[in-house]
Design a protein around this motif. Structure first.
Motif, short mmCIF file in Angstrom:
data_model
loop_
_atom_site.label_atom_id
_atom_site.label_comp_id
_atom_site.label_asym_id
_atom_site.label_seq_id
_atom_site.Cartn_x
_atom_site.Cartn_y
_atom_site.Cartn_z
N LEU A 17 87.93 -1.91 25.99
CA LEU A 17 88.95 -1.32 26.85
C LEU A 17 88.43 -0.05 27.52
O LEU A 17 88.66 0.16 28.72
N ALA A 18 87.72 0.77 26.78
CA ALA A 18 87.16 2.00 27.35
C ALA A 18 86.18 1.68 28.48
O ALA A 18 86.16 2.38 29.50
N VAL A 19 85.42 0.63 28.31
CA VAL A 19 84.44 0.26 29.33
C VAL A 19 85.12 -0.36 30.54
O VAL A 19 84.85 0.02 31.68
N THR A 20 86.05 -1.30 30.30
CA THR A 20 86.66 -2.02 31.42
C THR A 20 87.67 -1.17 32.20
O THR A 20 87.79 -1.32 33.41
N GLU A 21 88.38 -0.30 31.52
CA GLU A 21 89.43 0.48 32.19
C GLU A 21 88.95 1.86 32.66
O GLU A 21 89.49 2.40 33.62
N PHE A 22 87.98 2.43 31.96
CA PHE A 22 87.58 3.81 32.26
C PHE A 22 86.09 3.96 32.57
O PHE A 22 85.60 5.08 32.65
N ASP A 23 85.40 2.86 32.71
CA ASP A 23 83.95 2.89 32.97
C ASP A 23 83.24 3.81 31.98
O ASP A 23 82.36 4.60 32.35
N ALA A 24 83.61 3.73 30.72
CA ALA A 24 83.01 4.57 29.69
C ALA A 24 81.52 4.28 29.58
O ALA A 24 81.10 3.13 29.57
N GLY A 25 80.76 5.34 29.50
CA GLY A 25 79.32 5.23 29.36
C GLY A 25 78.90 5.34 27.90
O GLY A 25 79.73 5.35 26.99
N ALA A 26 77.60 5.46 27.70
CA ALA A 26 77.05 5.51 26.35
C ALA A 26 77.60 6.70 25.56
O ALA A 26 77.92 6.57 24.37
N ARG A 27 77.72 7.85 26.20
CA ARG A 27 78.24 9.04 25.51
C ARG A 27 79.67 8.81 25.04
O ARG A 27 80.02 9.09 23.90
N ASP A 28 80.52 8.30 25.93
CA ASP A 28 81.91 8.03 25.57
C ASP A 28 82.00 7.00 24.45
O ASP A 28 82.82 7.13 23.53
N MET A 29 81.17 5.97 24.51
CA MET A 29 81.19 4.95 23.48
C MET A 29 80.73 5.52 22.14
O MET A 29 81.24 5.13 21.08
N GLY A 30 79.78 6.45 22.18
CA GLY A 30 79.36 7.13 20.96
C GLY A 30 80.49 7.94 20.36
O GLY A 30 80.71 7.93 19.14
N PHE A 31 81.23 8.67 21.22
CA PHE A 31 82.38 9.44 20.74
C PHE A 31 83.47 8.51 20.19
O PHE A 31 84.13 8.83 19.20
N LEU A 32 83.64 7.37 20.82
CA LEU A 32 84.64 6.41 20.35
C LEU A 32 84.26 5.87 18.97
O LEU A 32 85.12 5.79 18.08
N ALA A 33 83.00 5.54 18.79
CA ALA A 33 82.54 5.09 17.47
C ALA A 33 82.70 6.20 16.44
O ALA A 33 83.11 5.96 15.30
N ALA A 34 82.37 7.42 16.83
CA ALA A 34 82.51 8.56 15.91
C ALA A 34 83.97 8.76 15.52
O ALA A 34 84.27 9.07 14.36
N ALA A 35 84.89 8.59 16.47
CA ALA A 35 86.32 8.74 16.17
C ALA A 35 86.77 7.72 15.14
O ALA A 35 87.64 8.00 14.30
N THR A 36 86.19 6.54 15.18
CA THR A 36 86.55 5.49 14.23
C THR A 36 86.06 5.82 12.83
O THR A 36 86.74 5.53 11.84
N TRP A 37 84.89 6.43 12.72
CA TRP A 37 84.28 6.69 11.41
C TRP A 37 84.54 8.09 10.87
O TRP A 37 84.38 8.33 9.68
N LEU A 38 84.97 9.03 11.70
CA LEU A 38 85.21 10.40 11.25
C LEU A 38 86.20 10.49 10.08
O LEU A 38 85.97 11.26 9.14
N PRO A 39 87.27 9.70 10.07
CA PRO A 39 88.20 9.78 8.93
C PRO A 39 87.53 9.49 7.58
O PRO A 39 87.94 10.04 6.56
N TRP A 40 86.49 8.67 7.57
CA TRP A 40 85.80 8.40 6.32
C TRP A 40 85.16 9.67 5.77
O TRP A 40 85.13 9.88 4.56
#
Length: 180
Positions: free
Chosen positions: A2-25
């Protein structure tokens, strides 16, 4: 996706998105373990599923009303990450309550095998669904999957294999410190 298709998210944004998923751990894993050990694992899993369903449902709702932002997607990833910490930590406590001790090793290996298979197949299935119905509507299916999981857990009745509650408990911070 969704981030890629709707917001043209790049590698940095995708890294932040992955980090947001794992940060709670990193933030709440130990306190979550202590809390789960003191509570009803099945109910905690149901609540985690309902939380994750609501968080994921907020994404297509915001998209449908034209209010979806990349920040919202990040917040949703963080929220699902928190739900995942509680759900995945609690299922380790629930399995011994519903499986006989002699079958515990086989049950745990099946859980790990299923989780591994989903990590391999999930992205491909998700990509196919995005191609079929679009990224935002695929998130609706994800939300529904959390609701189905919660309903299945609600129907489950852990049997006589439940472990007894320990008679005396130390404070949660002490327990978390000794667990770490």
């Amino acid at each position: 996706m969704l981030a890629v298709t709707e917001f043209d998210a790049g590698a940095r944004d995708m890294g932040f998105l992955a980090a947001a998923t794992w940060l709670p751990w990193l933030l709440i894993r130990l306190p979550a373990e202590v809390w789960i050990d003191r509570g009803d694992a099945r109910r905690i899993m149901i609540r985690a599923d309902l939380w994750s369903a609501a968080v994921t449902a907020s994404v297509p709702v915001a998209w449908a009303f034209g209010h979806l932002t990349l920040a919202h997607v990040f917040a949703a990833a963080l929220g699902v990450g928190f739900g995942s910490v509680f759900f995945r930590t609690a299922y380790a406590s629930l399995v011994p309550q519903v499986v006989a001790k002699d079958d515990l090793e086989q049950a745990n290996s099946r859980l790990v095998g299923t989780e591994s298979a989903m990590q391999i197949a999930g992205p491909g299935v998700g990509g196919a669904l995005v191609a079929l119905v679009g990224a935002a509507y695929t998130v609706v299916l994800d939300s529904i999957s959390f609701l189905v999981s919660a309903m299945c857990l609600a129907r489950m009745r852990p049997g006589a294999m439940s472990r007894p509650t320990p008679p005396a408990r130390e404070p949660m911070l002490t327990s978390a410190a000794s667990a770490g």
